[in-house]
Design an enzyme around this catalytic site. Structure first.
Site, PDB file in Angstrom:
ATOM      1  N   GLU A   1       0.803  -1.226   0.000  1.00  0.00           N
ATOM      2  CA  GLU A   1       0.000   0.000   0.000  1.00  0.00           C
ATOM      3  C   GLU A   1       0.826   1.261   0.000  1.00  0.00           C
ATOM      4  OE1 GLU A   1      -0.804  -2.527   1.761  1.00  0.00           O
ATOM      5  OE2 GLU A   1      -2.873  -2.975   1.228  1.00  0.00           O
TER       6      GLU A   1
ATOM      7  N   HIS B   1     -10.856  -4.772  10.314  1.00  0.00           N
ATOM      8  CA  HIS B   1     -11.578  -4.476   9.085  1.00  0.00           C
ATOM      9  C   HIS B   1     -12.744  -3.551   9.330  1.00  0.00           C
ATOM     10  CE1 HIS B   1      -9.367  -7.915   7.438  1.00  0.00           C
ATOM     11  NE2 HIS B   1      -9.671  -7.438   6.265  1.00  0.00           N
TER      12      HIS B   1
END
Lengths: 408, 437
Positions: free
Chosen positions: A144, A213
């Site tokens: 990322e 998450h």
């Protein structure tokens, strides 16, 4: 069939009196600023409704409007329509916006994990790779920080990347690039390089996805100077904000919510763009201003249903622009109702609500009759267990209680 | 890839010999922990220093291994063999002038810093000029350069005028970044210098992105003649950072036109490269990702130039990235605030004897490419350029209050809508900083 829609033309806020025969949702929007705004191609919508101004003190008991709110997850919310619109789900609206912008400008490209062949983990980019090619819809390795930096470098040299974080939480790994490069490089280069990236991805508390998450990163990014943050909540504003973000010269972080991807709505066929810095008036009212964004909008509207039946008249505003705040819409509302409730999914500490509370206190303190109440998620890593997860975020019942207390 | 490097592993602990070993012998070095007290070793013994390295268990003489690539098979060129020369006169003079500019500029920076004209962290490039000149002088204007905080000379080599760089260092509004960047953030859109980054490793993804744009232009936008390459410069310390590896992977995966240049000056502030890295041979990390890894003597600008030419050619032809490790040395401390006490004086002396500027001067004079007088004239010219740059910077105005908020957003609507319904940026007092925010 009367419906009032966002757009140029409806010049004043409309009271929620029963002058609308609404089988659908009522949205009233237009602030006069729309008229002066030269941006995009806002389409004109005719308003069939009768514009009744607020005639002062309205008796609460009579204002029972059926179907005034959307149910939590299945809002056939008509925030805008024309004679022929088309119905789609929120993730399809995002895709439509993205595809239109990619058709319009060949420099727009997408990069992220599984955006290409897989079509995106939430199918937002489905079908784009076969159409535009593997380089324009780039499947990146799981890195990322580096691919966000790569997007920033590409933006500095002329492209307009849309960087997808498979889950917003993963963007924590890209924080270095987002904070240092994305936000800062326009400034430290003395204005020489622009960084027109869009960083987007799903976040928020889902259905038992576990702590990592289920993160809300709005609060983490909000202090970074040089970026803008918006949160979409309906298919209409999802497409509009996506397009606006891509066209903007500033770096924009677009927050989507995992549980809102399957919302269905009819959106216009014509091209339209939403304004990145403006808030959306969801339900005009008199007694209290409820500020919210993303999924909590639906919890608020569900609570509003109950509140209306109890005789309250809440004004609900979806702030949409998390950074900067639209102090005009918010301010006008505060001046009208004198009471503010903020409902958000962000954490309590240092969240968007905290900043908003400070901003309203600073700017509109004279207009407040009561302290601002902010309902946020608990400061806890989102638990897996369903029951605990429910207690983590704000539920409609809490909103009703808070309004009742504030309006006492 | 045709390059191979003659390498000598750093000798294991407590070993007093300084003999060269074959690479294979050293590969499986018995020393379990290379990092703690080992020092670099010279090929021939130096008079042993009475100073022991702190923590060192070995009493052996300090020494440094000088590693050279055998790109240039023979160090000594026959003097009169013009056809074998590595460089033409024009090229030589260009490179010489660039190195002198870099050296003179950095020396002037030090002077100005101690006189209180510039502040903060200033990292000087003295000693490493061969890398900057050797690589960047091969680029065209459209090619991009990305650097770290030690970026003054990269900007100068790429073409940013010395006056603009000096002005930026003084924090004046005529600086290349309007005084907003400073020493560690040199940017130039005109000359495609993409920074100047304070955190190490941060610029490598940006460079990868610039290379990506080049490939995108060629393949998606169909600009067939777009062969722009990007060079990313960074140090030995960065090569242990995740962003380095992630970008090596992506660059090799997509065959991006990028050249990764490692300026291995053996020290990351006070951390010796050997103490921080499990396998100190950085060039080896290239082949691990599928790109050639090359080691070159970074104190020799001609060798650097040869290697660079090959790498730039590869990138322009679309054959992908290259990792080049330049063994070089910084004559000064990490920054002007660094007392530089950890480095061995013998090590410093060794590299000072291999000053790239004196080496090139000697080469040019010995091979009749230039006379002493010509080179002296260049030095004089550069002195004047630097003087003018300082004057320009001194006389330039400092930024006013109104500049504070000017470049925060490319589109200043991003400051949002104020309570009165107008965009904040429409209020003329806003960027002046006198409005109520």
């Amino acid at each position: 069939m009367a419906s009032i829609f966002q757009g140029v033309g409806a010049a004043t806020a409309i009271s929620s009196s029963a002058c609308f025969d609404s089988k659908k949702l009522i949205f009233s929007a237009a602030t006069p600023r729309f008229l002066t705004e030269k941006k995009g191609s806002f389409f004109m919508v005719r308003s069939d409704g009768r514009l009744n101004h607020n005639n002062g003190i309205s008796s609460r008991a009579e204002k029972i409007v059926t179907n005034a709110v959307a149910a939590k997850a299945d809002a056939p919310a008509a925030s805008a329509t024309s004679k022929s619109g088309h119905e789609l789900l929120l993730f399809e609206a995002l895709r439509e916006g993205l595809e239109e912008e990619m058709d319009r400008d060949p420099r727009v490209c997408v990069m992220g994990e599984d955006v290409g062949h897989y079509g995106g983990s939430y199918k937002v980019t489905k079908g784009l790779a076969p159409k535009f090619g593997d380089l324009r819809v780039l499947d990146t390795p799981i890195a990322e920080n580096s691919f966000t930096g790569m997007g920033i470098g590409a933006a500095m040299t002329g492209l307009r990347p849309v960087i997808e974080g498979m889950n917003m939480g993963f963007l924590l790994l890209a924080f270095n690039q987002i904070s240092n490069n994305c936000g800062m490089l326009h400034y430290t280069s003395g204005g020489q390089f622009t960084i027109p990236v869009v960083i987007r991805g799903p976040g928020g508390v889902g259905r038992q996805l576990g702590a990592e998450h289920s993160q809300r990163l709005e609060s983490y990014f909000q202090s970074i100077p040089g970026i803008q943050m918006v949160a979409c909540s309906t298919p209409y504003n999802a497409k509009g904000l996506m397009k606006a973000a891509i066209r903007s010269e500033n770096p924009v972080i677009l927050f989507e919510h995992v549980l809102l991807y399957n919302l269905k709505e009819k959106i216009p066929d014509e091209e339209y763009v939403c304004n990145l810095e403006e808030a959306e008036m969801v339900r005009p009212g008199e007694h209290i201003t409820i500020l919210t964004y993303s999924r909590m909008r639906y919890h608020v509207m569900q609570a509003a249903k109950t509140l209306v039946n109890k005789g309250y008249d809440p004004e609900v505003i979806d702030i949409r622009s998390l950074k900067p705040f639209d102090l005009h819409t918010i301010g006008n509302s505060v001046k009208k109702t004198h009471r503010v409730l903020i409902v958000e999914e962000c954490m309590r500490t240092g969240g968007i609500g905290a900043s908003l509370t400070a901003a309203i206190n600073e700017n509109f303190q004279d207009y407040l009759d009561a302290p601002i109440v902010c309902l946020s998620s608990q400061d806890v890593p989102t638990p897996y267990a369903g029951t605990l997860e429910e207690f983590t975020i704000v539920q409609p019942a809490q909103i009703v209680t808070a309004v009742e207390q504030l309006c006492r | 890839m045709g390059f191979s490097a003659k390498l000598v592993q750093p000798l294991p602990l407590l070993n007093t010999t300084t003999a060269r070993r074959s690479a294979s012998e050293n590969m499986n070095c018995a020393s379990p922990f290379l990092g703690s007290t080992h020092k670099l070793r010279l090929p021939r013994p130096i008079v042993s220093s009475t100073r022991t390295h702190f923590g060192s268990g070995s009493g052996s003489a300090p020494a440094i291994v000088a590693v050279k690539s055998d790109v240039i098979k023979d160090n000594k060129k026959p003097k009169s063999d013009v056809s074998n020369l590595l460089i033409t006169k024009e090229e030589g003079l260009e490179v010489y002038e660039d190195m002198i500019l870099g050296r003179a500029f950095e020396d002037m920076c030090a002077q100005m810093y101690y006189r209180g004209k510039m502040f903060g962290f200033v990292h000087l490039y003295n000693g490493q000029e061969a890398v900057s000149s050797g690589f960047i002088k091969l680029l065209k204007k459209e090619d991009s350069v990305v650097s770290t905080y030690r970026d003054h000379v990269h900007a100068l080599s790429k073409g940013v005028p010395a006056s603009q760089v000096m002005s930026e260092l003084f924090g004046k509004t005529t600086g290349c970044c309007r005084g907003q960047g400073g020493s560690m953030h040199m940017f130039s859109k005109e000359h495609n210098v993409l920074g100047g980054f304070a955190f190490i490793g941060e610029g490598i993804p940006v460079a990868t992105g610039a290379a990506f744009t080049s490939k995108y232009r060629r393949e998606v936008l169909k600009e067939a003649d777009c062969d722009h390459v990007t060079m990313a410069f960074f140090g030995d310390g960065t090569c242990n950072n995740g962003q380095f590896f992630e970008c090596l992977n992506m660059a090799a995966l997509w065959k991006l036109p990028i050249i990764f240049v490692v300026e291995n000056n053996l020290w990351a502030i006070g951390m010796s490269h050997l103490r921080a890295t499990s396998d100190p041979q950085i060039w080896k990390k290239g082949p691990a990702f599928g790109m050639p890894g090359i080691h070159v003597d970074g104190m020799d600008v001609l060798k650097v130039r040869e290697v660079a030419k090959e790498a730039v050619g590869r990138a322009r032809r679309g054959e992908g990235p290259t990792l080049i490790e330049c063994e070089t040395y910084r004559f000064r401390g990490h920054s002007l605030a660094d007392p530089d006490e950890l480095r061995d004086p013998a090590e410093k002396a060794h590299y000072a004897a291999r000053d790239p500027i004196t080496s090139l001067k000697k080469y040019m004079v010995d091979n009749n490419l230039a006379t002493e007088a010509e080179l002296k004239a260049i030095e004089k010219k550069i002195d004047e350029v630097i003087e003018e740059a300082v004057e320009f910077a001194e006389e330039s105005p400092a930024p006013s209050r109104s500049q504070l908020l000017e470049n925060v957003f490319a589109d200043p609507k991003g400051f949002g809508i104020g309570p009165d319904g107008k965009y904040r940026c429409e209020d003329p007092k806003f960027t002046e900083g006198t409005a109520q925010v």
